[in-house]
Design an enzyme around this catalytic site. Structure first.
Site, PDB file in Angstrom:
ATOM      1  N   ALA A 182      45.806  31.853 -40.725  1.00  0.00           N
ATOM      2  CA  ALA A 182      44.607  32.289 -40.016  1.00  0.00           C
ATOM      3  C   ALA A 182      44.545  33.810 -40.160  1.00  0.00           C
ATOM      4  O   ALA A 182      45.581  34.467 -40.304  1.00  0.00           O
ATOM      5  CB  ALA A 182      44.707  31.892 -38.554  1.00  0.00           C
ATOM      6  N   GLY A 219      47.928  28.612 -40.749  1.00  0.00           N
ATOM      7  CA  GLY A 219      46.719  27.783 -40.870  1.00  0.00           C
ATOM      8  C   GLY A 219      46.540  27.197 -42.258  1.00  0.00           C
ATOM      9  O   GLY A 219      45.871  26.173 -42.426  1.00  0.00           O
ATOM     10  N   GLU A 234      48.633  24.193 -42.277  1.00  0.00           N
ATOM     11  CA  GLU A 234      47.943  23.216 -41.409  1.00  0.00           C
ATOM     12  C   GLU A 234      46.731  22.613 -42.115  1.00  0.00           C
ATOM     13  O   GLU A 234      46.462  21.415 -41.980  1.00  0.00           O
ATOM     14  CB  GLU A 234      47.513  23.903 -40.111  1.00  0.00           C
ATOM     15  N   GLU A 269      54.269  31.357 -37.372  1.00  0.00           N
ATOM     16  CA  GLU A 269      53.595  31.899 -36.188  1.00  0.00           C
ATOM     17  C   GLU A 269      54.550  32.529 -35.179  1.00  0.00           C
ATOM     18  O   GLU A 269      54.175  33.476 -34.475  1.00  0.00           O
ATOM     19  CB  GLU A 269      52.766  30.800 -35.500  1.00  0.00           C
TER      20      GLU A 269
END
Ligand code: COA
Length: 259
Positions: A66, A111, A114, A134
């Site tokens: 992200a 992300g 993911e 993260e």
């Protein structure tokens, strides 16, 4: 539709979505995620593709996570909203009637890992690296990583990766069942397109029913065996079943219409 952060191209019956922020290693902003979601949704709603491939621009990254600069000053409610809205898109991809293949051409972190895990299959180039780093930022994954990683590689290894922030290289990812295949960078798209062409020859409603019933296994509100019985029965009411069985009996190739 016009997109700013992704490129879309329909090749034969395969929609190729390329996340196009190469200078930021294809990091996912809110808008990027929404654009990927819209492209997958549009293909489902218009029935315009038999398979979707998601990849990243350039040769270094699929998606390096992200976009950290976007959420660096977020509050608690903003953080929760970001995860909630991102998960809607990733869940949509996981439940897409049209199969989605991640062509992982480099870093798939945070992300990015993911997103790859929300796809139905993953093919990695040999320079790919997977991880959920993260905790280095004082965060946890928010787009389903804590749930899909143990589904794919088991609780033991998932917790190790989540709390050490270690990365898996492509061959380790293959060993742990995170990816379906590892190929050279040159072969990545050729391999994914080959898989897409194979899928395109099968009966589309049966293909999406396979995805739905497998997903039922992981849905606490559904009984996968019941779903399978129901969808197996429903298959008999499709034109594709009539076509498939008649083609077999008449020794010819089937022509499926997805009806
Ligand atoms: N969010 C925002 N920008 C990112 C990013 C991310 N997740 N990942 C990379 N970028 C940007 C960098 O800031 C840099 O931009 P700049 O040139 O304007 O400074 C550019 O992409 C290139 O990245 P850089 O770090 O210089 O490349 P590198 O080869 O040295 O390192 C990584 C590659 C993937 C190891 C490193 O970029 C990284 O650790 N990224 C963050 C991974 C992460 O924590 N993801 C989870 C986020 S929740």
């Amino acid at each position: 539709m016009n997109y700013e952060h992704i490129l879309t191209e329909l090749e034969n019956s395969t929609l190729i979505i390329t996340i196009n922020r190469e200078s930021k290693l294809n990091a996912l902003t809110y808008q990027t995620i929404q654009e990927v979601g819209s492209a997958v949704k549009e293909a489902n709603e218009t029935n315009s593709a038999r398979c979707i491939i998601i990849t990243g621009a350039g040769s270094k990254a699929f998606v390096a996570g992200a976009d950290i600069s976007e959420f660096a000053s977020f509050s608690v409610p903003e953080g929760e909203k970001l995860a909630r809205e991102g998960q809607v898109v990733f869940d949509y991809i996981e439940n897409s009637d049209i199969p989605v293949i991640a062509a992982v051409n480099g870093f798939a972190l945070g992300g990015g890992c993911e997103l790859a895990m929300a796809c139905h299959m993953r093919v990695a180039s040999d320079n790919a690296k997977f991880g959920q780093p993260e905790v280095k930022l004082g965060l946890i994954p928010g787009y389903g990583g804590t749930q899909r990683l143990p589904q794919l590689i088991g609780k033991n290894k998932a917790i190790e990766l989540l709390i050490t922030a270690d990365m898996l290289d492509a061959n380790e990812a293959l060993k742990w069942g995170l990816v379906n295949h590892v190929v050279s960078s040159d072969e990545l798209m050729v391999t994914c397109k080959g898989m897409a062409n194979k899928i395109a020859k099968q009966a589309p409603l049966a293909v999406s029913a396979c995805i739905k019933t497998v997903n039922s296994f992981y849905n606490k509100n559904e009984d996968g065996f019941e779903e399978e019985k129901k969808m197996f029965g429903e298959s008999f009411g499709t034109n594709d079943f009539k076509e498939g069985s008649q083609a077999f009996l008449n020794k010819r190739k089937p022509e499926f219409t997805g009806a």
